[in-house]
Design a protein around this motif. Structure first.
Motif, PDB file in Angstrom:
ATOM      1  N   LEU A 155      -2.144  15.459  -9.233  1.00 21.79           N
ATOM      2  CA  LEU A 155      -3.464  15.372  -8.627  1.00 21.79           C
ATOM      3  C   LEU A 155      -3.910  16.743  -8.151  1.00 21.79           C
ATOM      4  CD1 LEU A 155      -3.021  12.166  -6.424  1.00 21.79           C
ATOM      5  CD2 LEU A 155      -4.242  12.329  -8.600  1.00 21.79           C
ATOM      6  N   PRO A 156      -5.192  16.941  -8.040  1.00 22.72           N
ATOM      7  CA  PRO A 156      -5.685  18.212  -7.494  1.00 22.72           C
ATOM      8  C   PRO A 156      -5.189  18.385  -6.059  1.00 22.72           C
ATOM      9  CG  PRO A 156      -7.456  16.981  -8.554  1.00 22.72           C
ATOM     10  CD  PRO A 156      -6.281  16.062  -8.496  1.00 22.72           C
ATOM     11  N   PRO A 157      -5.056  19.629  -5.609  1.00 24.43           N
ATOM     12  CA  PRO A 157      -4.563  19.869  -4.241  1.00 24.43           C
ATOM     13  C   PRO A 157      -5.337  19.121  -3.152  1.00 24.43           C
ATOM     14  CG  PRO A 157      -4.560  21.902  -5.477  1.00 24.43           C
ATOM     15  CD  PRO A 157      -5.225  20.886  -6.372  1.00 24.43           C
ATOM     16  N   PRO A 158      -6.696  19.080  -3.196  1.00 18.35           N
ATOM     17  CA  PRO A 158      -7.396  18.326  -2.144  1.00 18.35           C
ATOM     18  C   PRO A 158      -7.023  16.842  -2.141  1.00 18.35           C
ATOM     19  CG  PRO A 158      -8.915  19.787  -3.261  1.00 18.35           C
ATOM     20  CD  PRO A 158      -7.654  19.801  -4.073  1.00 18.35           C
ATOM     21  N   ALA A 159      -6.867  16.264  -3.354  1.00 18.52           N
ATOM     22  CA  ALA A 159      -6.508  14.854  -3.426  1.00 18.52           C
ATOM     23  C   ALA A 159      -5.088  14.627  -2.899  1.00 18.52           C
ATOM     24  CB  ALA A 159      -6.642  14.342  -4.852  1.00 18.52           C
ATOM     25  N   THR A 160      -4.198  15.582  -3.227  1.00 15.90           N
ATOM     26  CA  THR A 160      -2.815  15.465  -2.724  1.00 15.90           C
ATOM     27  C   THR A 160      -2.781  15.521  -1.204  1.00 15.90           C
ATOM     28  OG1 THR A 160      -1.993  16.530  -4.745  1.00 15.90           O
ATOM     29  CG2 THR A 160      -0.513  16.484  -2.841  1.00 15.90           C
ATOM     30  N   LEU A 174       0.820  -1.210   0.000  1.00 14.98           N
ATOM     31  CA  LEU A 174       0.000   0.000   0.000  1.00 14.98           C
ATOM     32  C   LEU A 174       0.854   1.261   0.000  1.00 14.98           C
ATOM     33  CD1 LEU A 174      -2.847  -0.985   2.503  1.00 14.98           C
ATOM     34  CD2 LEU A 174      -3.072  -0.610   0.040  1.00 14.98           C
ATOM     35  N   SER A 175       1.953   1.236   0.780  1.00 17.59           N
ATOM     36  CA  SER A 175       2.841   2.405   0.816  1.00 17.59           C
ATOM     37  C   SER A 175       3.464   2.651  -0.550  1.00 17.59           C
ATOM     38  CB  SER A 175       3.934   2.188   1.870  1.00 17.59           C
ATOM     39  OG  SER A 175       3.376   2.052   3.161  1.00 17.59           O
ATOM     40  N   LEU A 176       3.867   1.570  -1.235  1.00 22.83           N
ATOM     41  CA  LEU A 176       4.428   1.729  -2.573  1.00 22.83           C
ATOM     42  C   LEU A 176       3.390   2.275  -3.541  1.00 22.83           C
ATOM     43  CD1 LEU A 176       6.569  -1.544  -2.830  1.00 22.83           C
ATOM     44  CD2 LEU A 176       7.392   0.797  -2.516  1.00 22.83           C
ATOM     45  N   GLN A 177       2.165   1.792  -3.435  1.00 24.95           N
ATOM     46  CA  GLN A 177       1.110   2.300  -4.320  1.00 24.95           C
ATOM     47  C   GLN A 177       0.837   3.770  -4.066  1.00 24.95           C
ATOM     48  OE1 GLN A 177      -2.319  -0.199  -4.012  1.00 24.95           O
ATOM     49  NE2 GLN A 177      -1.208  -2.076  -4.563  1.00 24.95           N
ATOM     50  N   VAL A 178       0.849   4.164  -2.785  1.00 23.35           N
ATOM     51  CA  VAL A 178       0.645   5.582  -2.463  1.00 23.35           C
ATOM     52  C   VAL A 178       1.772   6.422  -3.033  1.00 23.35           C
ATOM     53  CG1 VAL A 178       0.583   7.237  -0.571  1.00 23.35           C
ATOM     54  CG2 VAL A 178      -0.758   5.146  -0.435  1.00 23.35           C
ATOM     55  N   ASP A 179       3.019   5.934  -2.921  1.00 23.54           N
ATOM     56  CA  ASP A 179       4.153   6.667  -3.483  1.00 23.54           C
ATOM     57  C   ASP A 179       4.025   6.784  -5.003  1.00 23.54           C
ATOM     58  OD1 ASP A 179       5.243   7.017  -0.975  1.00 23.54           O
ATOM     59  OD2 ASP A 179       6.532   5.255  -1.096  1.00 23.54           O
ATOM     60  N   GLU A 184      -2.251  12.453   4.021  1.00 26.37           N
ATOM     61  CA  GLU A 184      -2.809  11.912   5.263  1.00 26.37           C
ATOM     62  C   GLU A 184      -2.813  10.387   5.233  1.00 26.37           C
ATOM     63  OE1 GLU A 184      -6.639  13.580   5.675  1.00 26.37           O
ATOM     64  OE2 GLU A 184      -5.924  15.629   6.129  1.00 26.37           O
ATOM     65  N   LEU A 185      -3.154   9.828   4.060  1.00 26.19           N
ATOM     66  CA  LEU A 185      -3.136   8.377   3.927  1.00 26.19           C
ATOM     67  C   LEU A 185      -1.729   7.826   4.106  1.00 26.19           C
ATOM     68  CD1 LEU A 185      -4.481   5.684   3.250  1.00 26.19           C
ATOM     69  CD2 LEU A 185      -4.189   6.233   0.818  1.00 26.19           C
ATOM     70  N   ARG A 186      -0.746   8.522   3.507  1.00 31.24           N
ATOM     71  CA  ARG A 186       0.650   8.079   3.629  1.00 31.24           C
ATOM     72  C   ARG A 186       1.104   8.125   5.096  1.00 31.24           C
ATOM     73  NH1 ARG A 186       5.879  10.166   3.324  1.00 31.24           N
ATOM     74  NH2 ARG A 186       7.352   8.803   2.199  1.00 31.24           N
ATOM     75  N   GLY A 187       0.700   9.176   5.834  1.00 35.53           N
ATOM     76  CA  GLY A 187       1.059   9.259   7.250  1.00 35.53           C
ATOM     77  C   GLY A 187       0.412   8.159   8.072  1.00 35.53           C
ATOM     78  N   GLY A 188      -0.846   7.853   7.767  1.00 36.83           N
ATOM     79  CA  GLY A 188      -1.513   6.773   8.478  1.00 36.83           C
ATOM     80  C   GLY A 188      -0.844   5.432   8.238  1.00 36.83           C
ATOM     81  N   LEU A 189      -0.449   5.182   6.979  1.00 33.99           N
ATOM     82  CA  LEU A 189       0.245   3.931   6.671  1.00 33.99           C
ATOM     83  C   LEU A 189       1.594   3.862   7.390  1.00 33.99           C
ATOM     84  CD1 LEU A 189      -0.519   3.592   2.843  1.00 33.99           C
ATOM     85  CD2 LEU A 189      -1.473   2.226   4.719  1.00 33.99           C
ATOM     86  N   GLN A 190       2.261   5.013   7.466  1.00 32.09           N
ATOM     87  CA  GLN A 190       3.559   5.037   8.155  1.00 32.09           C
ATOM     88  C   GLN A 190       3.394   4.740   9.644  1.00 32.09           C
ATOM     89  OE1 GLN A 190       6.523   5.280   6.716  1.00 32.09           O
ATOM     90  NE2 GLN A 190       7.509   4.982   8.718  1.00 32.09           N
ATOM     91  N   ARG A 191       2.346   5.291  10.248  1.00 27.96           N
ATOM     92  CA  ARG A 191       2.096   5.007  11.670  1.00 27.96           C
ATOM     93  C   ARG A 191       1.741   3.543  11.871  1.00 27.96           C
ATOM     94  NH1 ARG A 191      -0.375  10.118  11.280  1.00 27.96           N
ATOM     95  NH2 ARG A 191      -2.429   9.159  11.006  1.00 27.96           N
ATOM     96  N   MET A 192       0.993   2.984  10.906  1.00 22.88           N
ATOM     97  CA  MET A 192       0.641   1.577  11.001  1.00 22.88           C
ATOM     98  C   MET A 192       1.880   0.697  10.898  1.00 22.88           C
ATOM     99  SD  MET A 192      -1.814  -0.571  11.481  1.00 22.88           S
ATOM    100  CE  MET A 192      -3.309   0.357  11.114  1.00 22.88           C
TER     101      MET A 192
END
Length: 454
Positions: free
Chosen positions: A259-264, A247-252, A269-277
């Motif tokens: 991507l639009p700014p909101p999506a970025t 998942l982290s690789l896919q996010v990278d 946030e998703l990348r940070g959550g995966l990192q905490r996980m």
């Protein structure tokens, strides 16, 4: 009194000592009583035989009527114990004994009998002579009883002297016999929480072995349950690493697409959550490994090198908060034990200090060896720990509310598990300023002398 009853009812040793003491005292009292009565009776019988023998000797001398012997030829130390001998006429019914006249009963059989007087009671033996006169041999009963009592008490004295010794011996024997049970209890009290090995019952009495066997069976079941839980946590954490990595690789890869700014923002946030996980899974794996009882290779390394290896991973976090880190070690500060445990322990303590120290704060890492004991301290200038939180600070996943710091709550739990496995000690105490306010936290670890093996 109620406290003594509760103590006796709650203690097997107290019950054994109490009831054995009661049995010893009851047996001694009963034996002493019967011994006293028997000896007293035998002494009186012996003195009655003396009266008969004196009468037989006097009869051989053919005494004349009116003969009265009230004192011996030799001086006596106790005149009251003298035997009085006299010969009465056939019709006489009264005898003179010392300073009183004693009336004889109507029937005068040839037996030893007790005759009351005005002042004393007398033990009298009467023998009929061929000329119808009577030979009377008398002695005061109080003197006889005193002699018999003295003899009887001599037989009781050993009971009186031996009872305290027997009570002491019973207490010592009970304590000695129960020492293996106390040693077993001491062994259980001194064990660490993670030590679930069977009890050594080789020196335990046969009557206690079924109990120790049940305890060992319970420890075995608990150990299997704990091992199953540890394996589940380790296996689950290990199995989740691969999908999280994917998942982290896919996010990278998605981040490389415009991507639009909101999506970025959402992607970050998703990348940070995966990192905490991923960090949580790594902590779970470390937690499972720290609780293992498998012995690893023993390494000798200076604490300065340990600090360097740990700081290589944590220095980016410290630089991000502009923390000043001071390392103060001595050459004699040498760690001898399992390197993995030392690295994980120091890393979790320093990482915890970095997380809770405000930006611009300071960390001091010290290592000292005194009396062959290695002491490592990690001091910070953070907010410290409230006193009411100290008891739960080592619980897994427990985090202080309102700290504002992210984390898994496993750092100090891992440190505690490593410390217990290595027989070391970990102490956390708040640092206070001149006004008594908390100004930081000091974590102190003391490693036992010599190399430590799990």
């Amino acid at each position: 009194m109620d406290g003594l009853k509760r103590k006796i009812s709650a203690s097997l040793q107290a019950q054994l000592s109490f009831w054995l003491s009661v049995a010893v005292i009851a047996t001694s009292v009963g034996g002493g009583y019967f011994s006293f009565r028997g000896t007293f009776h035998e002494a009186n019988e012996f003195q009655d035989d003396q009266l008969r023998q004196i009468a037989g000797l006097m009869q051989q001398q053919e005494p004349h009527t009116g003969l009265l012997i009230t004192q011996s030829i030799e001086e006596s130390e106790d005149p009251e114990s003298q035997v009085i001998v006299q010969v009465l006429a056939p019709e006489a019914r009264q005898i003179r004994l010392l300073d009183e006249d004693v009336q004889l009963p109507a029937s005068l059989p040839e037996i030893v009998q007790t005759v009351p007087g005005n002042r004393y009671t007398w033990r009298v033996f009467i023998r009929h002579l061929p000329d119808s006169s009577r030979l009377v041999v008398s002695q005061r009963t109080d003197v006889r009883d005193e002699i018999a009592g003295s003899s009887a008490w001599r037989t009781v004295f050993p009971f009186i002297l031996l009872v305290p010794l027997l009570l002491l011996l019973v207490n010592v024997l009970v304590r000695t016999m129960l020492k293996p049970v106390k040693a077993l209890s001491h062994d259980l009290d001194q064990r660490r929480d993670s030590d679930l090995s069977p009890l050594d019952d080789r020196h335990v009495p046969m009557e206690i072995r079924p109990f120790t066997a049940s305890i060992n069976a319970l420890l075995l079941r608990v150990k299997r349950s704990v091992d199953t839980q540890k394996r589940f946590v380790a296996d689950a954490a290990h199995e989740l690493r691969s999908p999280l990595t994917a998942l982290s690789l896919q996010v990278d890869n998605i981040r490389k697409i415009a991507l639009p700014p909101p999506a970025t923002e959402r992607m970050m946030e998703l990348r940070g959550g995966l990192q905490r996980m991923r960090s949580l899974l790594e902590q779970l794996l470390v937690m499972a490994r720290s609780q293992e009882s498998v012995a690893h290779q023993v390494t000798t390394i200076s604490m300065e090198d340990v600090f360097k290896q740990v700081l290589e991973d944590l220095i980016p976090s410290a630089e991000a908060k502009n923390l000043d880190i001071e390392v103060d070690t001595e050459r004699s500060a040498i760690f001898s034990g399992q390197l993995f445990d030392a690295l994980m322990l120091i890393k979790n303590l320093i990482d915890n200090a970095i997380r809770y120290t405000p930006a611009g704060g300071q960390l001091v890492l010290r290592a000292r060896r005194a009396h062959d004991v290695l002491t490592v301290t990690v001091e910070d200038t953070g907010p410290g720990i409230p006193d009411e939180e100290m008891e739960r600070i080592f619980d897994p996943f427990y985090r202080i509310l309102g700290s504002g710091e992210s984390g898994s709550g496993l750092g100090l739990a891992i440190a505690k598990a490593i410390v217990e496995r290595n027989g070391a000690s970990l102490e956390l105490r708040n640092r206070v300023d001149a006004n008594g306010a908390r100004c930081g936290l000091c974590a102190s670890v003391k490693f036992p002398p010599g190399p430590v093996r799990a």
